[in-house]
Design an enzyme around this catalytic site. Sequence first.
Site, PDB file in Angstrom:
ATOM      1  N   HIS A  26       0.855  -1.184   0.000  1.00 17.62           N
ATOM      2  CA  HIS A  26       0.000   0.000   0.000  1.00 17.62           C
ATOM      3  C   HIS A  26       0.891   1.234   0.000  1.00 17.62           C
ATOM      4  CE1 HIS A  26       1.123   0.175   4.186  1.00 17.62           C
ATOM      5  NE2 HIS A  26       0.593  -1.023   4.405  1.00 17.62           N
ATOM      6  N   GLU A  27       0.267   2.377   0.092  1.00 18.68           N
ATOM      7  CA  GLU A  27       0.995   3.649  -0.021  1.00 18.68           C
ATOM      8  C   GLU A  27       2.071   3.803   1.061  1.00 18.68           C
ATOM      9  OE1 GLU A  27       2.299   6.734  -1.745  1.00 18.68           O
ATOM     10  OE2 GLU A  27       0.836   5.490  -2.822  1.00 18.68           O
ATOM     11  N   HIS A  29       4.058   1.324   2.239  1.00 22.35           N
ATOM     12  CA  HIS A  29       5.230   0.638   1.668  1.00 22.35           C
ATOM     13  C   HIS A  29       5.829   1.470   0.535  1.00 22.35           C
ATOM     14  CE1 HIS A  29       2.682  -2.971   2.922  1.00 22.35           C
ATOM     15  NE2 HIS A  29       3.784  -3.143   3.621  1.00 22.35           N
TER      16      HIS A  29
HETATM   17  P1  AMP Z   1       4.967  -4.972   6.519  1.00 26.54           P
HETATM   18  O1  AMP Z   1       4.720  -5.388   5.108  1.00 26.54           O
HETATM   19  O2  AMP Z   1       3.729  -4.714   7.302  1.00 26.54           O
HETATM   20  O3  AMP Z   1       5.959  -5.865   7.240  1.00 26.54           O
HETATM   21  O4  AMP Z   1       5.671  -3.554   6.423  1.00 26.54           O
HETATM   22  C1  AMP Z   1       6.851  -3.377   5.698  1.00 26.54           C
HETATM   23  C2  AMP Z   1       7.425  -2.032   6.031  1.00 26.54           C
HETATM   24  O5  AMP Z   1       6.495  -1.014   5.671  1.00 26.54           O
HETATM   25  C3  AMP Z   1       7.717  -1.860   7.523  1.00 26.54           C
HETATM   26  O6  AMP Z   1       8.946  -1.183   7.700  1.00 26.54           O
HETATM   27  C4  AMP Z   1       6.555  -1.040   7.989  1.00 26.54           C
HETATM   28  O7  AMP Z   1       6.841  -0.254   9.127  1.00 26.54           O
HETATM   29  C5  AMP Z   1       6.295  -0.160   6.777  1.00 26.54           C
HETATM   30  N1  AMP Z   1       4.924   0.348   6.807  1.00 26.54           N
HETATM   31  C6  AMP Z   1       3.789  -0.361   6.961  1.00 26.54           C
HETATM   32  N2  AMP Z   1       2.716   0.457   7.007  1.00 26.54           N
HETATM   33  C7  AMP Z   1       3.190   1.717   6.893  1.00 26.54           C
HETATM   34  C8  AMP Z   1       2.589   3.006   6.897  1.00 26.54           C
HETATM   35  N3  AMP Z   1       1.276   3.181   7.013  1.00 26.54           N
HETATM   36  N4  AMP Z   1       3.393   4.083   6.748  1.00 26.54           N
HETATM   37  C9  AMP Z   1       4.736   3.936   6.631  1.00 26.54           C
HETATM   38  N5  AMP Z   1       5.360   2.756   6.625  1.00 26.54           N
HETATM   39  C10 AMP Z   1       4.608   1.657   6.764  1.00 26.54           C
END
Ligand code: AMP
Length: 286
Positions: A26-27, A29
């Site tokens: 999503h945005e 990432h």
């Molecule tokens: P995930 O796929 O949930 O493991 O997230 C991968 C990376 O994206 C991690 O470093 C998260 O902290 C970051 N991330 C997830 N959601 C957000 C968000 N809303 N804003 C900024 N970074 C995010």
Amino acid sequence: MASVARRLRREEDKTIGLVPTMGALHEGHLSLVREARRMCDVVVVSVFVNPAQFGPGEDFERYPRDLTGDTVKLADYNVDYIFAPAPEEIYPKGFSTYVSVEGLSEPMEGVARPGHFRGVATVLTVLFNTIRPDFAFFGQKDAQQASVVRRLVRDLAFDIEVVVLPTVREQSGLALSSRNAYLGDEDRRAAAVLYRALSQAREVYMEGERSPKRLAEAVRGQFDAEPRARLEYVGVVDADTMEKLDRIPEDRPVLIALAAHVGRTRLIDNIVLQPARQKSRASAEP
Ligand code: AMP
């Protein structure tokens, strides 16, 4: 896996940026990918739903997976490599080495999800050794994880700069998360309480309150008014060490982090209170 590593070795005079993700992009990432693209010559996005960071009874099986959709989204960002390994590439038969970051991985998410950060630190160690990035990009959304990663990189002497970027939110304040896909309309509306509660705590802080207990009460008050949501924990801690505070300091950033259940969905969010007299790297929080 070896072939990605080998191809990357050929890029040795270039800076490599790694964006580790679990996919269903999503945005939030994509904001990391955009910054990686801006800062680095070669951008690698890993997509791996890491079994080691899920506990028994958690949502590993139903976690959203959409590698085709992710590939389409990443096409707009000129990413050099999408690294989407099979579990046995990361964890070959007989895998038996785990990395634990002690102390700061123990409160909050550490209590709620025993073994979670051990899984995170272990997979990141494998990814760092495979990809050998110069920069690795993480979101402030997972604030405790970002602290764990910084400590991991420092303690195990990885030659990597950890870049932590602000949380991307919907208009309602709800932090973007792959798990938001679980929310129906009513729950999505109710989930705005997470950020509303954090914002309320910030407001109370801005009015001069310096008792962590009172800030936590401000958070709880908002949850009491939202019957669809249940607060699991709220922590008011030092933003670097995750240590509990007796009083809000005037010279160090403070993290207010929480987890809550909205219907069957577990969500986390946080804000950083930045003392007026000091601006540090945690000032990324909008
Ligand atoms: P995930 O796929 O949930 O493991 O997230 C991968 C990376 O994206 C991690 O470093 C998260 O902290 C970051 N991330 C997830 N959601 C957000 C968000 N809303 N804003 C900024 N970074 C995010």
